[in-house]
Design a protein around this motif. Structure first.
Motif, short mmCIF file in Angstrom:
data_model
loop_
_atom_site.label_atom_id
_atom_site.label_comp_id
_atom_site.label_asym_id
_atom_site.label_seq_id
_atom_site.Cartn_x
_atom_site.Cartn_y
_atom_site.Cartn_z
N TYR A 1 -35.89 77.79 42.92
CA TYR A 1 -34.44 77.65 42.74
C TYR A 1 -33.78 79.02 42.62
O TYR A 1 -32.68 79.23 43.14
CB TYR A 1 -34.15 76.79 41.51
CG TYR A 1 -34.76 75.43 41.61
CD1 TYR A 1 -34.19 74.45 42.43
CD2 TYR A 1 -35.92 75.11 40.92
CE1 TYR A 1 -34.76 73.19 42.54
CE2 TYR A 1 -36.49 73.85 41.03
CZ TYR A 1 -35.91 72.90 41.85
OH TYR A 1 -36.48 71.66 41.97
N ARG A 2 -34.45 79.94 41.94
CA ARG A 2 -33.90 81.29 41.82
C ARG A 2 -33.82 81.95 43.19
O ARG A 2 -32.85 82.61 43.53
CB ARG A 2 -34.78 82.10 40.86
CG ARG A 2 -34.20 83.47 40.52
CD ARG A 2 -34.96 84.15 39.40
NE ARG A 2 -36.36 84.33 39.71
CZ ARG A 2 -37.36 83.64 39.15
NH1 ARG A 2 -37.11 82.71 38.24
NH2 ARG A 2 -38.61 83.87 39.49
N ARG A 3 -34.87 81.73 44.00
CA ARG A 3 -34.88 82.32 45.34
C ARG A 3 -33.78 81.72 46.22
O ARG A 3 -33.11 82.45 46.96
CB ARG A 3 -36.25 82.09 45.99
CG ARG A 3 -36.40 82.69 47.37
CD ARG A 3 -36.15 84.19 47.38
NE ARG A 3 -36.58 84.78 48.65
CZ ARG A 3 -36.27 86.01 49.04
NH1 ARG A 3 -35.52 86.79 48.26
NH2 ARG A 3 -36.70 86.47 50.20
N ILE A 4 -33.58 80.42 46.13
CA ILE A 4 -32.52 79.78 46.91
C ILE A 4 -31.15 80.32 46.49
O ILE A 4 -30.30 80.61 47.34
CB ILE A 4 -32.59 78.24 46.73
CG1 ILE A 4 -33.84 77.70 47.44
CG2 ILE A 4 -31.33 77.57 47.29
CD1 ILE A 4 -34.15 76.26 47.10
N SER A 5 -30.95 80.50 45.20
CA SER A 5 -29.69 81.06 44.71
C SER A 5 -29.49 82.48 45.23
O SER A 5 -28.39 82.87 45.64
CB SER A 5 -29.66 81.04 43.18
OG SER A 5 -28.44 81.55 42.69
N GLU A 6 -30.57 83.27 45.24
CA GLU A 6 -30.50 84.64 45.74
C GLU A 6 -30.13 84.67 47.22
O GLU A 6 -29.32 85.49 47.66
CB GLU A 6 -31.85 85.35 45.53
CG GLU A 6 -32.16 85.67 44.08
CD GLU A 6 -33.60 86.14 43.91
OE1 GLU A 6 -34.36 86.13 44.91
OE2 GLU A 6 -33.97 86.50 42.78
N ILE A 7 -30.74 83.78 47.99
CA ILE A 7 -30.45 83.72 49.42
C ILE A 7 -28.98 83.39 49.66
O ILE A 7 -28.32 83.99 50.51
CB ILE A 7 -31.36 82.67 50.10
CG1 ILE A 7 -32.81 83.19 50.15
CG2 ILE A 7 -30.88 82.37 51.52
CD1 ILE A 7 -33.81 82.16 50.60
N CYS A 8 -28.46 82.45 48.88
CA CYS A 8 -27.04 82.08 49.02
C CYS A 8 -26.12 83.23 48.63
O CYS A 8 -25.06 83.43 49.25
CB CYS A 8 -26.74 80.87 48.13
SG CYS A 8 -27.51 79.34 48.67
#
Length: 287
Positions: free
Chosen positions: A229-236
């Motif tokens: 989830y942290r990685r998805i947030s970073e990508i966004c």
């Protein structure tokens, strides 16, 4: 051999071990046997209710016997039949991919409901597995462009087969999002059902999950449960600023923390949505 369906159903049930009968509800067992009869003999639920007589060949009897042996080893019926229904469509499933869950159907339904009037969307499904999310959105939002990512080539083979079977035009990409970034510039929606079950929770899980479903698609380390989830947030935040909507399936214990991650990622309109079991199961975020 000619036999009544109810007698055949009861004969199969009697061949299940005590372990199966103790670990699974009567409803689960009856549903599993109904699926098995439908797949092997073309039997419907109505046929069982009216106790239709069927002619059972030696080959069909052997197929049923082998399937019961596999069920007694707690192998999921979906892997035995190599198929699973999801949102009204049949998907090929093997131990290379997770068996799609009803909760994930709920996640897809949320997206379809909210975007039914705007079908021309660019959607990214992270961790596609069987492709059930990506393909369903591509079919339901008929003008959408959908990319489906996974780091498992075996999973992508199954997703590709499902896309072909269901005449879906999704674009499949092999990538490990924890290491690399998707090479897509403009997106409207990111959706993901990433691994979120804690390793420490294995002790409370059934053998049909632990022994057969791919662990890398299920489990995360207790020390870092928000990894994906942290990685998805970073990508966004850093790469895909065009993303307006994020839809996530989450562990109910961490829903509030994941919501905060997305708020920090500038998704100020962020909501926790409960599933049919009244658990905090989804995050819907908009900016």
């Amino acid at each position: 051999m000619v036999i009544g369906v109810q007698k055949l159903h009861n004969n199969l049930k009697s061949e299940l071990t005590d372990t199966i009968k103790q670990n699974y509800s009567v409803q689960e067992i009856n549903t599993t046997l109904q699926w098995l009869l439908e797949y092997t003999l073309g039997i419907t639920r109505t046929d069982i209710l009216i106790d239709k007589e069927v002619a059972l060949s030696a080959i069909q009897q052997e197929q049923l016997n082998r399937s019961i042996e596999r069920l007694n080893r707690e192998e999921p019926i979906q892997y035995i039949l190599k198929e699973c229904e999801f949102y009204g469509r049949k998907f090929v499933v093997t131990p290379n991919v997770l068996i799609p869950r009803p909760e994930t159907e709920e996640l897809v339904h949320l997206i379809v409901q909210q975007h039914t009037k705007n079908k021309s969307l660019k959607v990214l499904d992270i961790g596609t597995g069987s492709g059930c999310i990506a393909i369903t959105l591509n079919k339901e939002l008929s003008q959408s462009k959908v990319w489906a990512l996974d780091n498992s080539p075996n999973a992508l083979t199954i997703a590709r087969q499902n896309a072909l079977n269901l005449q879906s035009s999704i674009e499949l990409v092999e990538i490990n999002i924890l290491v690399d970034l998707p090479k897509i510039k403009q997106l409207d929606i990111i959706v993901s059902n990433p691994p979120y079950v804690l390793n420490s929770e294995k002790a409370n899980m059934r053998q049909n999950v632990l022994n057969y479903e791919p662990p890398t698609a299920l489990f995360v380390e207790d020390a870092d449960p928000l990894l994906f989830y942290r990685r998805i947030s970073e990508i966004c935040t850093h790469q895909l600023a065009s993303v307006k909507w994020v839809y996530l399936e989450v562990h109910e214990k961490f829903a509030k923390e994941i919501k905060e991650l997305l708020i920090k990622g500038r998704f100020l309109e962020t909501h926790i949505v409960q599933d049919a079991q009244h658990k905090d199961r989804f995050i819907v975020a908009y900016r």
